[in-house]
Design a protein around this motif. Structure first.
Motif, PDB file in Angstrom:
ATOM      1  N   LEU A   4      48.954  41.229  41.148  1.00  0.00           N
ATOM      2  CA  LEU A   4      48.302  40.208  41.968  1.00  0.00           C
ATOM      3  C   LEU A   4      49.258  39.700  43.035  1.00  0.00           C
ATOM      4  N   PRO A   5      48.746  39.250  44.192  1.00  0.00           N
ATOM      5  CA  PRO A   5      47.321  39.215  44.548  1.00  0.00           C
ATOM      6  C   PRO A   5      46.770  40.612  44.820  1.00  0.00           C
ATOM      7  N   TYR A   6      45.426  40.744  44.663  1.00  0.00           N
ATOM      8  CA  TYR A   6      44.784  42.041  44.814  1.00  0.00           C
ATOM      9  C   TYR A   6      43.587  41.898  45.740  1.00  0.00           C
ATOM     10  N   ARG A   7      43.401  42.896  46.613  1.00  0.00           N
ATOM     11  CA  ARG A   7      42.300  42.844  47.590  1.00  0.00           C
ATOM     12  C   ARG A   7      41.556  44.173  47.579  1.00  0.00           C
ATOM     13  N   HIS A   8      40.231  44.076  47.503  1.00  0.00           N
ATOM     14  CA  HIS A   8      39.390  45.280  47.549  1.00  0.00           C
ATOM     15  C   HIS A   8      38.282  45.059  48.574  1.00  0.00           C
ATOM     16  N   GLU A   9      38.078  46.050  49.433  1.00  0.00           N
ATOM     17  CA  GLU A   9      37.041  45.947  50.469  1.00  0.00           C
ATOM     18  C   GLU A   9      36.143  47.166  50.413  1.00  0.00           C
ATOM     19  N   SER A  10      34.843  46.949  50.503  1.00  0.00           N
ATOM     20  CA  SER A  10      33.876  48.040  50.519  1.00  0.00           C
ATOM     21  C   SER A  10      32.746  47.674  51.465  1.00  0.00           C
ATOM     22  N   CYS A  11      32.304  48.659  52.258  1.00  0.00           N
ATOM     23  CA  CYS A  11      31.317  48.391  53.308  1.00  0.00           C
ATOM     24  C   CYS A  11      30.033  49.179  53.079  1.00  0.00           C
ATOM     25  N   SER A  12      28.937  48.683  53.639  1.00  0.00           N
ATOM     26  CA  SER A  12      27.676  49.401  53.614  1.00  0.00           C
ATOM     27  C   SER A  12      27.818  50.700  54.403  1.00  0.00           C
ATOM     28  N   GLU A  13      26.866  51.615  54.211  1.00  0.00           N
ATOM     29  CA  GLU A  13      26.967  52.934  54.832  1.00  0.00           C
ATOM     30  C   GLU A  13      27.128  52.864  56.342  1.00  0.00           C
ATOM     31  N   ASN A  14      26.437  51.953  56.963  1.00  0.00           N
ATOM     32  CA  ASN A  14      26.523  51.857  58.422  1.00  0.00           C
ATOM     33  C   ASN A  14      27.599  50.884  58.893  1.00  0.00           C
ATOM     34  N   GLY A  15      28.337  50.293  57.944  1.00  0.00           N
ATOM     35  CA  GLY A  15      29.435  49.414  58.311  1.00  0.00           C
ATOM     36  C   GLY A  15      29.025  48.048  58.813  1.00  0.00           C
ATOM     37  N   ARG A  16      27.727  47.714  58.714  1.00  0.00           N
ATOM     38  CA  ARG A  16      27.271  46.412  59.210  1.00  0.00           C
ATOM     39  C   ARG A  16      27.827  45.257  58.392  1.00  0.00           C
ATOM     40  N   VAL A  17      27.916  45.462  57.074  1.00  0.00           N
ATOM     41  CA  VAL A  17      28.360  44.394  56.190  1.00  0.00           C
ATOM     42  C   VAL A  17      29.449  44.937  55.267  1.00  0.00           C
ATOM     43  N   CYS A  18      30.522  44.181  55.122  1.00  0.00           N
ATOM     44  CA  CYS A  18      31.605  44.541  54.215  1.00  0.00           C
ATOM     45  C   CYS A  18      31.842  43.407  53.229  1.00  0.00           C
ATOM     46  N   LEU A  19      32.029  43.774  51.970  1.00  0.00           N
ATOM     47  CA  LEU A  19      32.352  42.818  50.922  1.00  0.00           C
ATOM     48  C   LEU A  19      33.849  42.892  50.628  1.00  0.00           C
ATOM     49  N   ILE A  20      34.496  41.738  50.619  1.00  0.00           N
ATOM     50  CA  ILE A  20      35.929  41.654  50.357  1.00  0.00           C
ATOM     51  C   ILE A  20      36.134  40.809  49.104  1.00  0.00           C
ATOM     52  N   ILE A  21      36.684  41.429  48.065  1.00  0.00           N
ATOM     53  CA  ILE A  21      36.998  40.731  46.822  1.00  0.00           C
ATOM     54  C   ILE A  21      38.506  40.542  46.770  1.00  0.00           C
ATOM     55  N   GLU A  22      38.928  39.299  46.635  1.00  0.00           N
ATOM     56  CA  GLU A  22      40.357  39.003  46.549  1.00  0.00           C
ATOM     57  C   GLU A  22      40.653  38.261  45.245  1.00  0.00           C
ATOM     58  N   GLN A  23      41.447  38.886  44.414  1.00  0.00           N
ATOM     59  CA  GLN A  23      41.963  38.228  43.215  1.00  0.00           C
ATOM     60  C   GLN A  23      43.272  37.562  43.620  1.00  0.00           C
ATOM     61  N   LEU A  24      43.275  36.243  43.715  1.00  0.00           N
ATOM     62  CA  LEU A  24      44.412  35.513  44.274  1.00  0.00           C
ATOM     63  C   LEU A  24      45.547  35.369  43.268  1.00  0.00           C
TER      64      LEU A  24
END
Length: 292
Positions: free
Chosen positions: A27-47
């Motif tokens: 930690l800290p840890y960050r993971h990012e994943s986006c929709s197929e067209n890249g319109r929306v990305c989710l960012i999960i951060e374990q602080l």
């Protein structure tokens, strides 16, 4: 058109145990994943061992509505889930902050997912607007499925129209606006649910002045003439009709819509100016010619 046409879902499995959990990355840890067209990305951060954040980033020229949800255990939330937020084009927002509720006990968050739609629930259709038929004025075109059509125009799509437009026909804007989305890379069509759930239709989406969106679907591969952010006027060529996505054969799908939230949208009944009359509500199995 299904909910996944303007509601792309992202599914992530995520779990954290106690501070002593050996499987947890540093930690800290960050993971990012986006929709197929890249319109929306989710960012999960374990602080740290006690807290995390869920953030969404959007990339667009028009408004998006996103609904975020997750499963949690022993977690205090900054806001209840699910949470819905409006993004004004390209923005980044931290929607939820998570913290371990009871010290000494494991805490988890998993199945973090979201859905999104174009537009906002604030949009109100201007019923005084008369639309142009979205094709050439040189011949009459039959409405093969109208409002509340029994094949697929039910629920949120109840006010959609399908025109019997042969492949290769010119598709024109029905109303002035700004292009929000223009997709031309899909090549196939079918009635398998995957075509509907993931909206594999080539399309143009035009934002109107009242905040609603005109959707022109099933266009030909490579058959889109406009680009995102471009202003268009009623009657301007948008592309070429085809047979892509959830479709039994060549036709043009047209609807005017906006988001209710990230998982639902609504369509609006609209009236047209045609050679058969002005201010018409189009009826299934009748043919209409575009006004010159």
């Amino acid at each position: 058109m299904s909910a996944t046409r303007c509601a792309v879902g992202l599914l992530l499995l995520w779990a954290w145990g106690s501070a002593r959990a050996q499987s947890s990355p540093s930690l800290p840890y960050r993971h990012e994943s986006c929709s197929e067209n890249g319109r929306v990305c989710l960012i999960i951060e374990q602080l740290d061992t006690e807290s995390a954040t869920l953030t969404l980033r959007t990339t667009a020229t028009s408004e998006l509505t996103v609904t975020l949800d997750a499963e949690v255990e022993n977690v205090e939330l900054s806001t209840p889930l699910p949470v819905t937020a409006v993004f004004e084009g390209s923005q980044t927002k931290t929607l939820v902050r998570l913290r371990r509720a009871k010290r000494g006990l494991a805490w988890r968050y998993k199945n973090v997912h979201y859905n999104w739609n174009w537009g906002t629930a604030r949009a109100r259709h201007d019923d005084s607007v008369l639309y142009r038929l979205p094709f050439e004025p040189n011949h009459a075109v039959r409405v093969i499925q109208g409002y509340d059509g029994g094949i697929s125009h039910t629920g949120p799509m109840r006010h959609a129209l399908d025109f019997d437009l042969p492949e290769g026909s010119l598709v024109r804007a029905a109303r002035d606006g700004v292009v929000a989305d223009a997709i031309h890379t899909f090549k196939t069509a079918g009635t398998d649910k995957s075509y509907r759930e993931r909206d594999k239709a080539n399309r143009v989406l035009v934002r109107h002045a009242d905040g609603t969106f005109g959707y022109y679907g099933h266009l030909k591969p490579g058959g889109v003439f406009v680009r995102e952010g471009q202003s268009v006027t009623a009657g301007q060529p948008l592309g070429i009709s085809g047979n892509t996505g959830y479709s039994r054969g060549p036709h043009l799908h047209f609807e005017v819509r906006t988001a209710v939230d990230g998982t639902q949208w609504q369509t609006f009944p609209v009236r047209f100016t045609t050679q058969q009359g002005r201010g018409l509500t189009l009826e299934q199995d009748k043919s209409y010619s575009a006004a010159r």
